[in-house]
Design a protein around this motif. Structure first.
Motif, PDB file in Angstrom:
ATOM      1  N   GLU A  36      -2.051  -2.625  -3.242  1.00 38.67           N
ATOM      2  CA  GLU A  36      -1.143  -2.657  -2.117  1.00 38.67           C
ATOM      3  C   GLU A  36       0.304  -2.359  -2.522  1.00 38.67           C
ATOM      4  OE1 GLU A  36      -4.774  -4.787  -1.347  1.00 38.67           O
ATOM      5  OE2 GLU A  36      -3.268  -5.091  -2.918  1.00 38.67           O
ATOM      6  N   PHE A  37       1.100  -1.895  -1.567  1.00 41.80           N
ATOM      7  CA  PHE A  37       2.547  -1.826  -1.756  1.00 41.80           C
ATOM      8  C   PHE A  37       3.093  -3.250  -1.753  1.00 41.80           C
ATOM      9  CE2 PHE A  37       1.870   2.455  -0.071  1.00 41.80           C
ATOM     10  CZ  PHE A  37       2.777   3.212  -0.807  1.00 41.80           C
ATOM     11  N   PRO A  69       1.501   1.155  -5.330  1.00 39.63           N
ATOM     12  CA  PRO A  69       0.132   0.772  -5.670  1.00 39.63           C
ATOM     13  C   PRO A  69      -0.188   0.957  -7.152  1.00 39.63           C
ATOM     14  CG  PRO A  69       0.154   2.069  -3.660  1.00 39.63           C
ATOM     15  CD  PRO A  69       1.533   2.156  -4.237  1.00 39.63           C
ATOM     16  N   LYS A  94      -2.000   0.370   1.367  1.00 44.71           N
ATOM     17  CA  LYS A  94      -1.421   1.690   1.123  1.00 44.71           C
ATOM     18  C   LYS A  94      -1.771   2.687   2.228  1.00 44.71           C
ATOM     19  CE  LYS A  94      -5.134   2.889  -2.150  1.00 44.71           C
ATOM     20  NZ  LYS A  94      -5.426   3.271  -3.566  1.00 44.71           N
TER      21      LYS A  94
END
Length: 291
Positions: A36-37, A69, A94
């Motif tokens: 994930e961001f 990411p 993302k």
């Protein structure tokens, strides 16, 4: 031996994002990465150490960092003596922003920011001060309003002046860098696949059907680096990852990454990292966990 853990975040496919807000007296989460961001606001942690990819720095009393990411990162207490560290962390999938959506003109700044985030982005202090109240308040919002607020914050960040990319261009080798050139992409793909072997300018020039002189000018114009600098940065990216993830000696890593002279390797490393390979490796000590 691998000191980096993959974090499984609590996000489900039905969520847009998650936010954590906490006050604490120390940093105790290990060096990690996730798909994930992640946007991190850190307040009252002057003297703490931040590691993002292969970038290592002592931080000030306020900072805002976007981590893309699969980029390894951690904050360590280091020289921080504060008992009231405030940390706000926002994580989102993302694919929250669809590729087709990001190609629209109105989202071009956000798209460019996301592309740069694969190396980590530090925003200027003025930007952090501007958005901090909004980040601290977003978890008080509900539903769609909070999604709109996140998008608004990301847009404001994407137009920030003087944002600074943290990690070297080749550290996160799983990410594909886009120079809008098939020839550059092909050359970088070849260098990444053969970094441990001798590579000459004529090899790449032949690969992309250009003369040596033309390709030398072309790569400099497109990337800002000469051929040899580009190759050495790729080798350095692989070397820094090996220093973190293996127990190989510095000499072994030097030769395994195509640096046939350890003295040159040490000089180049010191020039780029402001520390020796040994000091760089030691900076990751204390982040190890046993799972």
């Amino acid at each position: 031996m691998n000191n980096i853990i993959k974090e499984i975040t609590p996000l489900t496919q039905n969520d847009c994002f998650t936010i954590f807000s906490r006050v604490k007296s120390e940093f105790n989460f290990p060096l990690h990465f996730h798909e994930e961001f992640e946007l991190n606001l850190i307040v009252n942690a002057k003297g703490a150490k931040r590691i993002v990819g292969d970038n290592i720095e002592e931080i000030d009393d306020l900072e805002l960092v976007l981590v893309g990411p699969n980029l390894s990162h951690v904050w360590l207490s280091h020289n921080c003596t504060s008992e009231n560290i405030t940390e706000v962390t926002i994580q989102w999938h993302k694919d929250l922003f669809d590729e087709k959506l990001l190609k629209r003109n109105q989202l071009s700044f956000i798209r460019r920011m996301f592309e740069r985030s694969v190396r980590g982005i530090l925003f200027p202090k003025a930007t952090a001060e501007s958005v901090a109240p909004r980040l601290l308040a977003i978890n008080q919002m509900q539903g769609f309003d909070s999604v709109l607020e996140l998008m608004s914050i990301l847009h404001e960040l994407s137009t920030s002046k003087s944002m600074r990319v943290l990690s070297d261009v080749t550290f996160n080798n799983s990410q594909v860098l886009n120079y809008n050139s098939r020839r550059i992409d092909k050359a970088y793909e070849f260098m990444n696949a053969n970094f441990h072997k001798p590579i000459a300018l004529k090899d790449l020039a032949k690969l992309v059907n250009m003369t040596e002189v033309s390709f030398s000018r072309f790569i400099k114009k497109r990337t800002g680096n000469t051929f040899i600098d580009s190759l050495n940065e790729i080798r350095l990216g692989h070397a820094t990852r090996m220093l973190i993830e293996t127990t190989h000696s510095v000499a072994e890593i030097s030769y395994n990454c195509g640096f046939n002279n350890i003295s040159n390797f040490n000089r180049f490393f010191k020039k780029k990292k402001n520390c020796t390979p040994k000091e760089f490796r030691e900076s990751f000590s204390g982040t190890r966990v046993f799972i």
